[in-house]
Design an enzyme around this catalytic site. Structure first.
Site, mmCIF file in Angstrom:
data_model
loop_
_atom_site.group_PDB
_atom_site.id
_atom_site.type_symbol
_atom_site.label_atom_id
_atom_site.label_comp_id
_atom_site.label_asym_id
_atom_site.label_seq_id
_atom_site.Cartn_x
_atom_site.Cartn_y
_atom_site.Cartn_z
ATOM 1 N N HIS A 1 -1.349 3.358 10.497
ATOM 2 C CA HIS A 1 -0.890 3.695 9.145
ATOM 3 C C HIS A 1 -1.056 5.177 8.829
ATOM 4 O O HIS A 1 -0.860 5.597 7.702
ATOM 5 C CB HIS A 1 -1.615 2.845 8.112
ATOM 6 C CG HIS A 1 -1.165 1.417 8.130
ATOM 7 N ND1 HIS A 1 0.140 1.056 7.915
ATOM 8 C CD2 HIS A 1 -1.837 0.260 8.362
ATOM 9 C CE1 HIS A 1 0.251 -0.264 8.008
ATOM 10 N NE2 HIS A 1 -0.923 -0.764 8.276
ATOM 11 N N TYR B 1 0.866 -1.185 0.000
ATOM 12 C CA TYR B 1 0.000 0.000 0.000
ATOM 13 C C TYR B 1 0.894 1.223 0.000
ATOM 14 O O TYR B 1 1.999 1.201 0.547
ATOM 15 C CB TYR B 1 -0.934 0.036 1.225
ATOM 16 C CG TYR B 1 -0.204 0.123 2.546
ATOM 17 C CD1 TYR B 1 0.176 1.352 3.083
ATOM 18 C CD2 TYR B 1 0.141 -1.024 3.239
ATOM 19 C CE1 TYR B 1 0.867 1.425 4.273
ATOM 20 C CE2 TYR B 1 0.835 -0.965 4.433
ATOM 21 C CZ TYR B 1 1.191 0.260 4.950
ATOM 22 O OH TYR B 1 1.890 0.326 6.132
ATOM 23 N N ARG C 1 4.594 1.494 1.036
ATOM 24 C CA ARG C 1 4.977 0.266 1.735
ATOM 25 C C ARG C 1 5.127 -0.880 0.734
ATOM 26 O O ARG C 1 4.207 -1.204 -0.002
ATOM 27 C CB ARG C 1 3.911 -0.084 2.773
ATOM 28 C CG ARG C 1 4.016 -1.473 3.369
ATOM 29 C CD ARG C 1 5.067 -1.567 4.431
ATOM 30 N NE ARG C 1 4.951 -2.826 5.150
ATOM 31 C CZ ARG C 1 5.978 -3.580 5.501
ATOM 32 N NH1 ARG C 1 7.197 -3.187 5.207
ATOM 33 N NH2 ARG C 1 5.811 -4.705 6.148
ATOM 34 N N CYS C 2 6.322 -1.465 0.711
ATOM 35 C CA CYS C 2 6.605 -2.587 -0.173
ATOM 36 C C CYS C 2 7.012 -3.801 0.651
ATOM 37 O O CYS C 2 7.579 -3.660 1.737
ATOM 38 C CB CYS C 2 7.735 -2.243 -1.141
ATOM 39 S SG CYS C 2 7.375 -0.863 -2.242
ATOM 40 N N CYS D 1 -5.446 -8.149 10.365
ATOM 41 C CA CYS D 1 -5.592 -6.723 10.046
ATOM 42 C C CYS D 1 -6.043 -6.483 8.613
ATOM 43 O O CYS D 1 -5.807 -7.305 7.730
ATOM 44 C CB CYS D 1 -4.282 -5.973 10.298
ATOM 45 S SG CYS D 1 -2.865 -6.618 9.383
ATOM 46 N N ASP E 1 0.866 -14.587 14.406
ATOM 47 C CA ASP E 1 0.102 -13.667 13.558
ATOM 48 C C ASP E 1 -0.499 -14.379 12.352
ATOM 49 O O ASP E 1 0.193 -15.109 11.639
ATOM 50 C CB ASP E 1 1.015 -12.550 13.043
ATOM 51 C CG ASP E 1 1.360 -11.529 14.114
ATOM 52 O OD1 ASP E 1 0.657 -11.495 15.129
ATOM 53 O OD2 ASP E 1 2.329 -10.789 13.928
ATOM 54 N N HIS F 1 -3.088 -12.289 15.510
ATOM 55 C CA HIS F 1 -3.402 -10.926 15.055
ATOM 56 C C HIS F 1 -3.865 -10.956 13.614
ATOM 57 O O HIS F 1 -3.336 -11.694 12.787
ATOM 58 C CB HIS F 1 -2.176 -10.022 15.174
ATOM 59 C CG HIS F 1 -2.377 -8.669 14.549
ATOM 60 N ND1 HIS F 1 -3.255 -7.744 15.084
ATOM 61 C CD2 HIS F 1 -1.866 -8.101 13.427
ATOM 62 C CE1 HIS F 1 -3.259 -6.670 14.316
ATOM 63 N NE2 HIS F 1 -2.434 -6.867 13.303
ATOM 64 N N TRP G 1 1.610 -14.570 1.887
ATOM 65 C CA TRP G 1 2.508 -13.459 1.615
ATOM 66 C C TRP G 1 3.829 -13.911 0.994
ATOM 67 O O TRP G 1 4.827 -13.200 1.038
ATOM 68 C CB TRP G 1 2.748 -12.649 2.884
ATOM 69 C CG TRP G 1 1.556 -11.804 3.243
ATOM 70 C CD1 TRP G 1 0.399 -11.683 2.547
ATOM 71 C CD2 TRP G 1 1.417 -10.972 4.400
ATOM 72 N NE1 TRP G 1 -0.469 -10.827 3.200
ATOM 73 C CE2 TRP G 1 0.129 -10.380 4.338
ATOM 74 C CE3 TRP G 1 2.242 -10.677 5.473
ATOM 75 C CZ2 TRP G 1 -0.346 -9.505 5.315
ATOM 76 C CZ3 TRP G 1 1.771 -9.800 6.453
ATOM 77 C CH2 TRP G 1 0.502 -9.219 6.366
#
EC number: 2.1.1.14
Length: 826
Positions: free
Chosen positions: A762, A579, A582-583, A710, A666, A708, A628
C-alpha cells in the site's frame, strides 16, 4: 397549477425538493411548493437565496443529528483528485478546491434537509485518526518534520510512505472495512498543536451560514487506538500520555469557542469495548481536566458499533462537563435497557436509531416507537434523533442508481436518504409526521418481506443440513503437505504473490466497454487473455514459484463473485471508502445465495495452460464476501454465510476437477468481523471458521488450499486461524512492523505453510533486497524453514508496474540469497 412563470424555478429546485421530500409525486410536489414558497405573494419571481431562506423559515429544524458523512463524494470526486495530486498531475490548490466543494455540498445538503446538529471536521484527505495525529503534532521522527503547521507532504508521507521511509501502520477501524492509520507514540513523543483543521472547517461552514458541531476523536480513544512506537517497550502505558495531549485539546476547544461554536462532539468509540478499571478511570480524569475549557459549550460524547458495557455506561454518564451522550441503538440494542433503567436528568440523549452501516431503509414505525419510549426517559426536549454511527460506512446517494431494479431500490436508503429518514423521524416525534412518507416506507418493507425473489427453499434446506458436521478434511495438515510437495516439487521458501496484479487504465477500459456492450465477448476474452499471458510471463521471468493469473477480469474481489451468485444486487455508484483513495463497491445481499454456474474455472484453466508452474485458482471466501457486502438484516448473518460457503464449495470442486492444484480462498475480512465484546467472540469464530472449512472439506490431499488475511490484529485469533486448517496462509506482516511474528516468539506452534508478508504493497516505496532478506531472517528465527513462504503483504491491484516489477525482483533475489545461505549452512 404552478404558474408558468415559476415552472423554470420549480425545475431548478427540484433536487432540493426531492431531498426534502424523497417520494413526492406530482400533486404532492406542487403542494409542497405552495406551502414553502407562498406563490400568491411572489409575483412570478423567486431566486435561490430567497427559496432557501423561505425553506428554512417554513421548516424549523427539529432535534436531528448526523454522526458523520461520506467524504469521497457521490462520484468519488475526492478519490480522483487525490490520485491526480499524488501522480503530480494537479496542484495542492486543485485538490483543496475539490475538498472545499465537497464539504460545502455536504453541509448544505444536511442543512437543506432540516438537520439541526450538522457535523464538521469529519472530512479527511486520508483518515480521521491521522488527522488527529496531525492536530497533536505526533509525527514519528523518521518523517523529518521540523514543526509548524503540518503540510500535505508530511501528512501523505505518514499515510503512504515515500521513497525513503515506510508508511505508518494501517489497520481496521473496529469491526468495519475502513482502515485507519495507527498512531506511533512513546515517552519521548513531542506533542504540539500542528493542524488547525477542526477550527478551519468550522469557520468554512459558518461562512456558508451553517452552524456545525465540530467533531474530534476523543483523547482517550485516540490513545487506546495507538501503539508504542518502534523501540518503545510494549508494556509502555499509552494512557500515561494523557496529560501531554490534553493541553492541545484545550487549545482546540478555545479556538472553537472563539469562532462561535456552541456544541462539540468527541467520538469515544472505545467505550463499547471491554475496558479495565484503569482505562475507564482515564475517561473520568480526561474530561474532569477538560471541564473548565469546555465550560460554555454543549459537549456530546458519541459511542458506536456495539452495546456499551454497564461499567462503561456508568463511567460515561458520570463524566464531568458533558451535556449529551450518543449511542448506537442498532448494533447496541441492549444499551436501551441501560438507558431505560438509568439516564441522567437534564442531559441530552442522541439516539442512533437509523443504521449508519447498512443500506436498508429504516423501519420508521419501529424507530418512532423506540424514540417515543425514550421520550419518557430523557424528556421531550432532550431527545435527539441520530444515526447509529457515521454514514461514511454506507454508500452516498441512491439517486445515482438509475439502473438498479426498482423493487430492490425501494428497499434501500443510502447516506443521503438516511439524512432524510433522520429528519422525518425528528419531525414525527415533534408532532409533524409525514403520513405519506411513513406509508411509503411501510409499503416498501412489506414488499421486501413478501417478495419471492428473497427466498429459495432448496438453499435454506442445504444450509440447515450443515449444522450436523464440522466439515474437516480427513487427513491432518502435515500429511497433506507431504503429499502436495511430492506433486508440486517446490523449492525451500517458495515464492508467490497474493493474487491481483496492477489494474491499468487500458484494462479498466476493456472491462467498461464490454459491460457497455461496446466490444464483443470475443474481443473481451482476447484482451483478457493477452493480459493474463503478460502477467504469467512477468512472473516466469522473475522466477516466482507459484503463479497467479493477475485477476484482470475482476473489478473487485467481492463484487466479481457476487455478480455471478444469486441473491445479490449491484450498484453503479455505491462506493464506500476503505482507506485513503481506495473505495469498494459492496454488493447487496438481498436474498438466499446460490451458484448457478462456474465463476472462475474458465480463466484459471486458461492461465494454467500458459505455464508448467503451479497456477493458483483465486477465490474469495464466504466470510469475506459476507463482511464486505451490505448483508440482509432479516436473518442471522451466519445463515447467509453458510449459504455462501456452499456456493464457494462447488467452485472449489470444479477448479480441482479442471486440474488446478493450488486454490486460494481469501479470508481477508475474517478478523474484521470479530465482535468488539469478548463474550461474543467464540460464537462468531465458530461459525466463521466452520464456513471456511465447508468450502474445501471435499478436496484431495494433493490439492493445496491457501488462504489470505490482511490489515487486522491477528494475534488474538491465532488459534482460530490454525483451526481453519488451510494448507498455507499468507498474511499481512510488514505494514504492521512484523507484529504477527510476536505470537510465534511467544510459543505458538504453527504446522501449516505460512507466508508473512515481506513488504507493504500500500506504499509506492520499493523495498531493497537487503531489507526483504532481513525480514525473511526474522521469520526464520521463529518459523521452520519447511513451512515458510515468501510473498508481499497483499494483492498488487493498486500499484503500478514500475513499482511492482522492481519490488518483486528484490523479493525473489532476497529469497534466493537466503536459500543459498541455508544450503551453505548444512
Amino acid at each position: 397549477m404552478i404558474p408558468s412563470c415559476l415552472k423554470g424555478t420549480v425545475l431548478a429546485f427540484r433536487p432540493i425538493l426531492a431531498l426534502l421530500y424523497p417520494h413526492p409525486g406530482k400533486a404532492r410536489l406542487q403542494s409542497k411548493w405552495r406551502s414553502l414558497v407562498h406563490i400568491s405573494s411572489l409575483h412570478g419571481m423567486v431566486n435561490p437565496a430567497q427559496f432557501r431562506e423561505m425553506a428554512r423559515i417554513n421548516q424549523r429544524k427539529m432535534a436531528s443529528h448526523i454522526v458523520g458523512y461520506p467524504r469521497m463524494g457521490p462520484k468519488r470526486e475526492l478519490k480522483f483528485a487525490l490520485e491526480s495530486f499524488w501522480d503530480g498531475k494537479s496542484s495542492a490548490e486543485d485538490l483543496e478546491k475539490v475538498a472545499t466543494d465537497l464539504k460545502s455540498s455536504i453541509w448544505k445538503q444536511m442543512s437543506e434537509a432540516g438537520i439541526k446538529y450538522i457535523p464538521s471536521n469529519t472530512f479527511s484527505y486520508y483518515d480521521q485518526v491521522l488527522d488527529t495525529t496531525a492536530m497533536l503534532g505526533a509525527v514519528p521522527e523518521r518523517y523529518s518534520w521540523t514543526g509548524g503547521e503540518i503540510g500535505l507532504s508530511t501528512y501523505f508521507s505518514m499515510a503512504r510512505g515515500n521513497a525513503t521511509v515506510p508508511a505508518m501502520e494501517m489497520t481496521k477501524w473496529f469491526d468495519t472495512n475502513y482502515h485507519f492509520i495507527v498512531p506511533e507514540l512513546g515517552p519521548s513523543t513531542k506533542f504540539s498543536y500542528a493542524s488547525h483543521k477542526a477550527v478551519s472547517e468550522y469557520k468554512e461552514a459558518k461562512a456558508l451560514g451553517i452552524d456545525t458541531v465540530p467533531v474530534l476523536i476523543g483523547p482517550v480513544s485516540y490513545l487506546l487506538l495507538s501503539k508504542p512506537a518502534k523501540g518503545v517497550e510494549k508494556s509502555f502505558s499509552l494512557l500515561s500520555l494523557l496529560g501531554s495531549i490534553l493541553p492541545i485539546y484545550k487549545e482546540v476547544v478555545a479556538e472553537l469557542k472563539a469562532a462561535g461554536a456552541s456544541w462539540i462532539q468527541f467520538d469515544e468509540p472505545t467505550l463499547v469495548k471491554d475496558l479495565d478499571a484503569h482505562e475507564l478511570a482515564a475517561f473520568s480524569s480526561a474530561y474532569a481536566e477538560l471541564e473548565s475549557a469546555l465550560s460554555g459549550l454543549n459537549v456530546l460524547i458519541e459511542t458506536y458499533f456495539a452495546d456499551i458495557p454497564a461499567e462503561s455506561y456508568k463511567t460515561l454518564t458520570s463524566l464531568s462537563g458533558v451535556t449529551a451522550y450518543g449511542f448506537d441503538l442498532i448494533r447496541g440494542a441492549k444499551t436501551l435497557d441501560l438507558i431505560r433503567s438509568s439516564f441522567p436528568s437534564g442531559k441530552y440523549l442522541f439516539a442512533g436509531v437509523v443504521d449508519g452501516r447498512n443500506i436498508w431503509a429504516d423501519d420508521l414505525a419501529a424507530s418512532l416507537s423506540t424514540l417515543q419510549s425514550l421520550e419518557a426517559v430523557a424528556g421531550k426536549d432532550k431527545l435527539v434523533v441520530s444515526t447509529s454511527c457515521s454514514l461514511m460506512h454506507t454508500a452516498v446517494d441512491l439517486v445515482n442508481e438509475t439502473k438498479l431494479d426498482d423493487e430492490i431500490k425501494s428497499w434501500l436508503a443510502f447516506a443521503a436518504q438516511k439524512v432524510v429518514e433522520v429528519n422525518a423521524l425528528a419531525k414525527a416525534l415533534a408532532g409533524q409526521k409525514d403520513e405519506a412518507y411513513f406509508a411509503a416506507n411501510a409499503a416498501a418493507l412489506a414488499s421486501r418481506k413478501s417478495s419471492p425473489r428473497v427466498t429459495n427453499e432448496e438453499v435454506q434446506k442445504a444450509a440447515a443440513a450443515l449444522k450436523g458436521s464440522d466439515h474437516r478434511r480427513a487427513t491432518n495438515v502435515s500429511a497433506r503437505l507431504d503429499a502436495q510437495q511430492k506433486k508440486l516439487n517446490l523449492p525451500v521458501l517458495p515464492t508467490t504473490t497474493i493474487g491481483s496484479f496492477p489494474q491499468t487504465v487500458e484494462l479498466r477500459r476493456v472491462r467498461r466497454e464490454y459491460k457497455a456492450k461496446k466490444i464483443s465477448e470475443e474481443e473481451y476474452v482476447s484482451a483478457i487473455k493477452e493480459e493474463i499471458s503478460k502477467v504469467v510471463k512477468i512472473q516466469e521471468e522473475l522466477d516466482i514459484d507459484v503463479l497467479v493469473h493477475g485477476e484482470p477480469e475482476r473489478n473487485d474481489m467481492v463484487e466479481y463473485f457476487g455478480e455471478q451468485l444469486s441473491g445479490f444486487a449491484f450498484t453503479a455508484n455505491g462506493w464506500v471508502q476503505s482507506y485513503g483513495s481506495r473505495c469498494v463497491k459492496p454488493p447487496i445481499i438481498y436474498g438466499d445465495v446460490s451458484r448457478p454456474n462456474p465463476m472462475t474455472v474458465f480463466w484459471s484453466k486458461m492461465a494454467q495452460s500458459m505455464t508448467s508452474r503451479p497456477m493458483k485458482g483465486m477465490l474469495t471466501g464466504p466470510v469475506t464476501i459476507l463482511n464486505w457486502s451490505f448483508v440482509r438484516n432479516d436473518q442471522p448473518r451466519f445463515e447467509t454465510c453458510y449459504q455462501i460457503a456452499l456456493a464457494i464449495k462447488k467452485e472449489v470442486e470444479d477448479l480441482e476437477a479442471a486440474g488446478i492444484q493450488v486454490i486460494q480462498i481469501d479470508e481477508a475480512a475474517l478478523r474484521e468481523g470479530l465482535p468488539l465484546r469478548k463474550s461474543e467472540h467464540a460464537f462468531y469464530l465458530d461459525w466463521a471458521v466452520h464456513s471456511f472449512r465447508i468450502t474445501n472439506c471435499g478436496v484431495q490431499d494433493t490439492t493445496q488450499i491457501h488462504t489470505h488475511m490482511c490489515y487486522s490484529n491477528f494475534n488474538d485469533i491465532i488459534h482460530s486461524i490454525i483451526d481453519m486448517d488451510a494448507d498455507v496462509i499468507t498474511i499481512e506482516n510488514s505494514r504492521s512492523d512484523e507484529k504477527l511474528l510476536s505470537v510465534f516468539r511467544e510459543g505458538v506452534k504453527y504446522g501449516a505453510g505460512i507466508g508473512p508478508g515481506v513488504y507493504d504493497i500500500h506504499s509506492p516505496r520499493i523495498p531493497s533486497t537487503e531489507e526483504i532478506a532481513d525480514r525473511i531472517n526474522k521469520m526464520l528465527a521463529v518459523l521452520d524453514t519447511n513451512i515458510l513462504w515468501v510473498n508481499p503483504d497483499c494483492g498488487l491491484k493498486t500499484r503500478k508496474y514500475t513499482e511492482v516489477k522492481p519490488a518483486l525482483t528484490n523479493m525473489v533475489s532476497a529469497t534466493k540469497l537466503i536459500r543459498t545461505q541455508l544450503a551453505s549452512a548444512k
